[in-house]
Scaffold this motif. Structure first.
Motif, PDB file in Angstrom:
ATOM      1  N   ASN A 222      76.949  -1.304  43.723  1.00 53.73           N
ATOM      2  CA  ASN A 222      77.983  -2.234  44.194  1.00 53.73           C
ATOM      3  C   ASN A 222      77.434  -3.316  45.117  1.00 53.73           C
ATOM      4  N   ILE A 223      76.104  -3.462  45.178  1.00 59.11           N
ATOM      5  CA  ILE A 223      75.490  -4.480  46.023  1.00 59.11           C
ATOM      6  C   ILE A 223      75.075  -5.661  45.150  1.00 59.11           C
ATOM      7  N   PRO A 224      75.746  -6.819  45.267  1.00 59.98           N
ATOM      8  CA  PRO A 224      75.360  -7.973  44.434  1.00 59.98           C
ATOM      9  C   PRO A 224      73.908  -8.350  44.663  1.00 59.98           C
ATOM     10  N   HIS A 225      73.198  -8.589  43.577  1.00 65.27           N
ATOM     11  CA  HIS A 225      71.796  -8.974  43.674  1.00 65.27           C
ATOM     12  C   HIS A 225      71.695 -10.364  44.295  1.00 65.27           C
ATOM     13  N   GLU A 226      70.739 -10.510  45.199  1.00 66.64           N
ATOM     14  CA  GLU A 226      70.602 -11.770  45.930  1.00 66.64           C
ATOM     15  C   GLU A 226      70.189 -12.925  45.029  1.00 66.64           C
ATOM     16  N   TYR A 227      69.419 -12.618  43.980  1.00 64.84           N
ATOM     17  CA  TYR A 227      68.847 -13.690  43.163  1.00 64.84           C
ATOM     18  C   TYR A 227      69.338 -13.706  41.715  1.00 64.84           C
ATOM     19  N   VAL A 228      69.883 -12.586  41.234  1.00 64.35           N
ATOM     20  CA  VAL A 228      70.274 -12.494  39.823  1.00 64.35           C
ATOM     21  C   VAL A 228      71.789 -12.383  39.726  1.00 64.35           C
ATOM     22  N   ALA A 229      72.429 -13.415  39.217  1.00 56.75           N
ATOM     23  CA  ALA A 229      73.891 -13.427  39.097  1.00 56.75           C
ATOM     24  C   ALA A 229      74.345 -12.328  38.135  1.00 56.75           C
ATOM     25  N   GLY A 230      75.379 -11.595  38.536  1.00 57.73           N
ATOM     26  CA  GLY A 230      75.928 -10.549  37.681  1.00 57.73           C
ATOM     27  C   GLY A 230      75.189  -9.230  37.751  1.00 57.73           C
ATOM     28  N   GLU A 231      74.110  -9.168  38.515  1.00 57.94           N
ATOM     29  CA  GLU A 231      73.324  -7.937  38.650  1.00 57.94           C
ATOM     30  C   GLU A 231      73.725  -7.237  39.945  1.00 57.94           C
ATOM     31  N   TYR A 232      73.848  -5.907  39.877  1.00 63.62           N
ATOM     32  CA  TYR A 232      74.228  -5.128  41.053  1.00 63.62           C
ATOM     33  C   TYR A 232      73.180  -4.052  41.329  1.00 63.62           C
ATOM     34  N   LEU A 233      72.924  -3.821  42.610  1.00 65.82           N
ATOM     35  CA  LEU A 233      71.950  -2.841  43.032  1.00 65.82           C
ATOM     36  C   LEU A 233      72.654  -1.601  43.582  1.00 65.82           C
ATOM     37  N   ASN A 234      71.929  -0.486  43.619  1.00 68.04           N
ATOM     38  CA  ASN A 234      72.499   0.738  44.164  1.00 68.04           C
ATOM     39  C   ASN A 234      72.715   0.625  45.664  1.00 68.04           C
ATOM     40  N   ASN A 235      73.842   1.153  46.114  1.00 65.82           N
ATOM     41  CA  ASN A 235      74.053   1.317  47.546  1.00 65.82           C
ATOM     42  C   ASN A 235      73.121   2.422  48.036  1.00 65.82           C
ATOM     43  N   THR A 236      72.660   2.337  49.257  1.00 68.65           N
ATOM     44  CA  THR A 236      71.814   3.398  49.790  1.00 68.65           C
ATOM     45  C   THR A 236      72.647   4.564  50.321  1.00 68.65           C
ATOM     46  N   ASN A 237      73.963   4.380  50.384  1.00 68.44           N
ATOM     47  CA  ASN A 237      74.875   5.448  50.797  1.00 68.44           C
ATOM     48  C   ASN A 237      75.583   6.026  49.576  1.00 68.44           C
ATOM     49  N   ASP A 238      76.067   7.252  49.706  1.00 64.67           N
ATOM     50  CA  ASP A 238      76.678   7.926  48.564  1.00 64.67           C
ATOM     51  C   ASP A 238      78.101   7.438  48.313  1.00 64.67           C
ATOM     52  N   MET A 240      80.993   8.884  48.547  1.00 58.90           N
ATOM     53  CA  MET A 240      81.995   9.196  49.569  1.00 58.90           C
ATOM     54  C   MET A 240      82.017   8.123  50.655  1.00 58.90           C
ATOM     55  N   TYR A 241      80.835   7.708  51.090  1.00 58.95           N
ATOM     56  CA  TYR A 241      80.738   6.671  52.125  1.00 58.95           C
ATOM     57  C   TYR A 241      81.242   5.335  51.585  1.00 58.95           C
ATOM     58  N   VAL A 242      80.826   4.984  50.386  1.00 59.68           N
ATOM     59  CA  VAL A 242      81.236   3.697  49.802  1.00 59.68           C
ATOM     60  C   VAL A 242      82.747   3.645  49.656  1.00 59.68           C
ATOM     61  N   ASP A 252      94.510   7.507  51.128  1.00 60.55           N
ATOM     62  CA  ASP A 252      93.804   8.139  50.028  1.00 60.55           C
ATOM     63  C   ASP A 252      92.536   8.803  50.553  1.00 60.55           C
ATOM     64  N   PHE A 253      92.075   9.823  49.856  1.00 62.47           N
ATOM     65  CA  PHE A 253      90.795  10.431  50.207  1.00 62.47           C
ATOM     66  C   PHE A 253      89.992  10.622  48.928  1.00 62.47           C
ATOM     67  N   TYR A 296      79.933  16.105  56.879  1.00 65.20           N
ATOM     68  CA  TYR A 296      79.563  14.700  56.695  1.00 65.20           C
ATOM     69  C   TYR A 296      78.050  14.623  56.877  1.00 65.20           C
ATOM     70  N   LEU A 297      77.474  13.572  56.327  1.00 67.35           N
ATOM     71  CA  LEU A 297      76.021  13.496  56.334  1.00 67.35           C
ATOM     72  C   LEU A 297      75.514  12.983  57.672  1.00 67.35           C
TER      73      LEU A 297
END
Length: 537
Positions: A222-238, A240-242, A252-253, A296-297
């Motif tokens: 869910n992390i938009p790529h800084e240089y590539v439009a339409g590309e998403y990178l992994n969040n470093t958090n799991d 539950m955190y996201v 909601d939970f 929690y982590l």
């Protein structure tokens, strides 16, 4: 795939922290006698030979392989001989004991976008491979060429897309699974078109796709790529955190049991995959975030104990030893073991498993153990009198520097002008460090291991918006520095780079309370450590 490529670039120039760009090991025909001696000394059935031709000199000169058979703490390079003459390369890697995936990365001077050549390759002991780099294209041929070319096909942007997280975990899970099925279908079609691929190829490559899916499931893209439009990178958090930080409806939970309902520890009882990248990454993630039953982590004593108990109850052999090693390393890197109770807990676990770790893994455990022994260490007179250079060109001593700030906590930041992660950390942690200095009795001190004084000063002049020139010092003679030696800021075995960035924290009495503290950009953990030190001063 783009995120993985960025990670590989960082790993190749870093060892835990950061590294200098390594000089290429050009070899000539004069080395043929040495090559022959090495070849005669090893089992050729456990070696891999690659012959390369190129019209892009960088592609062979700066060719690297990321080998995942090591413990996973750093860039691992198999023993090798390489001979580079003109546009031709002969390279032999030794001690490849079983079929395994490696990542190949080579830099380019000729590609229009300057992007490196990159692919994942299944190597089998005894392989002889031909590789060509021509007109910006990388190709393989040879006895098992179908083993080498699958990921080149998968690098097609239309084939590598994974779903990305928008707002609902279960929609994301379904879309991600559809992405996996599409990739798995491409894989099965490839196997049909190449009926001579081995059973190892079917098992290892097919499994790698599955565990990449599981990796994306737990760390949502869910992390938009800084240089590539339409590309998403992994969040470093799991997930539950996201979900907790992006969901607008606070009533909601996140039902983690439902989200991970189809995943169990049985999915990870696969010792045959111990050399697979995504399998190893995902095993640790699921133990930590799903299986060990954390409320929690956090990197606490309770969670450390829970993870150890889960690992020892559910895993055996290499898998158990690997998971224990990751537990020790990861918690230590987050500041665990920097307290009076935790330090003995961590040291005792290393001692319990020391006979089970491989040679390379134990080397890392030995480093951690040495660091832990420095806890509560009071700097000696010899260390305090070490001479340092100020940015104005004057010499001073560590004692004079520390005496300027009595009754304050000191954070030592070791860095260099050539260390990209060091400079990135300056930028990411700027506001947090200012906040800490304003709110706490705390000061940051910067010690450069640059050999080039001019480069150090020039780099600092370009970082004025991120870091003050106050408390900036140059280690005068890195090779003989007692400070570097006693704080265990090491060079790698090839003497080509230091293990930086690195942070040491001293209490108000100048005792070392953390000899390898978390990065300041890891602000919650860093501040928690500072608060604990403040309470015990």
């Amino acid at each position: 795939m783009t995120q993985k490529l960025i990670l590989l670039l960082i790993i190749i120039v870093c060892f835990i922290g950061c590294g200098k760009e390594q000089k290429s090991k050009k070899r000539t025909a004069e080395n043929s006698e040495i090559d022959e001696q090495v070849s005669n000394a090893v089992d050729s059935s456990k070696s891999i030979t690659l012959y390369g031709k190129t019209d892009d000199s960088y592609a062979l000169e700066y060719l690297n392989f990321l080998n995942f058979s090591d413990f996973g703490f750093s860039f691992h390079k198999s023993p090798e001989n390489r001979t580079l003459i003109g546009d031709s390369l002969s390279l032999t890697m030794y001690n490849i004991k079983k079929p395994q995936l490696m990542d190949l990365i080579a830099f380019s001077e000729k590609r229009e976008d300057s992007s490196p050549y990159f692919t994942r390759v299944l190597f089998t002991p005894g392989d002889t491979i031909s590789m060509t780099v021509k007109n910006g294209e990388l190709k393989f041929s040879g006895k098992n060429e179908a083993h080498y070319n699958f990921f080149l096909e998968m690098n097609d942007p239309h084939r590598q897309d994974w779903a990305y997280y928008k707002y609902d975990p279960f929609i994301y899970r379904n879309e991600l699974y559809s992405s996996y099925l599409k990739k798995d279908s491409i894989f099965k079609d490839y196997v049909k078109r190449n009926p001579k691929v081995s059973k190892d190829f079917k098992n290892i490559v097919g499994s790698e796709l599955k565990y990449e899916y599981l990796h994306n499931l737990i760390l949502p893209r869910n992390i938009p790529h800084e240089y590539v439009a339409g590309e998403y990178l992994n969040n470093t958090n799991d997930m539950m955190y996201v979900y907790a930080t992006t969901n607008n409806n606070r009533e909601d939970f996140f039902d983690s049991n439902k989200y991970y309902s189809s995943i169990s520890i049985e999915d990870f009882k696969r010792p045959d995959l111990i050399n697979n990248d995504y399998f190893k990454r995902t095993l640790t993630l699921y133990i930590r975030h799903v299986f060990a039953n954390h409320d929690y982590l956090e990197y606490s004593r309770r969670n450390f104990t829970n993870e150890r108990e889960f690992i020892e109850k559910n895993l055996e052999g290499e898998l158990k030893t690997y998971a224990i090693g990751r537990l020790i390393n990861d918690y230590y890197m987050k500041g665990f073991g920097q307290g009076e109770q935790d330090v003995d807990l961590l040291k005792s676990l290393i001692t319990d498993y020391k006979d089970e770790f491989s040679e390379s893994a134990y080397a890392r455990m030995d480093e951690i153990f040495d660091d832990l022994k420095s806890y509560d260490f009071l700097l000696t007179e010899e260390l305090l009198n070490e001479k340092l250079l100020t940015i104005d060109g004057d010499t001073t001593t560590l004692l004079k520097i520390l005496n300027k700030y009595p009754n304050q906590i000191k954070v030592f930041d070791f860095w260099a002008s050539w260390c990209g992660p060091c400079i990135s950390e300056f930028k990411k942690a700027k506001n947090f460090k200012r906040k800490m200095e304003n709110e706490q009795s705390l000061n940051f001190f910067y010690f450069s291991v640059d050999e080039d004084k001019t480069k150090w000063i020039q780099t600092l002049s370009g970082l004025q918006n991120y870091v003050s020139e106050e408390n900036q010092y140059l280690i005068i003679n890195q090779k003989k520095s007692r400070l570097l030696k006693h704080l265990l800021i090491r060079e790698n075995s090839n003497k080509t780079f230091y293990t930086i960035p690195r942070y040491s924290i001293l209490d108000t009495k100048n005792r070392i309370k953390s000899n390898n503290a978390p990065r300041p950009s890891d602000s919650l953990i860093f501040e928690k450590l500072i608060n604990e030190i403040m309470l015990k001063k």
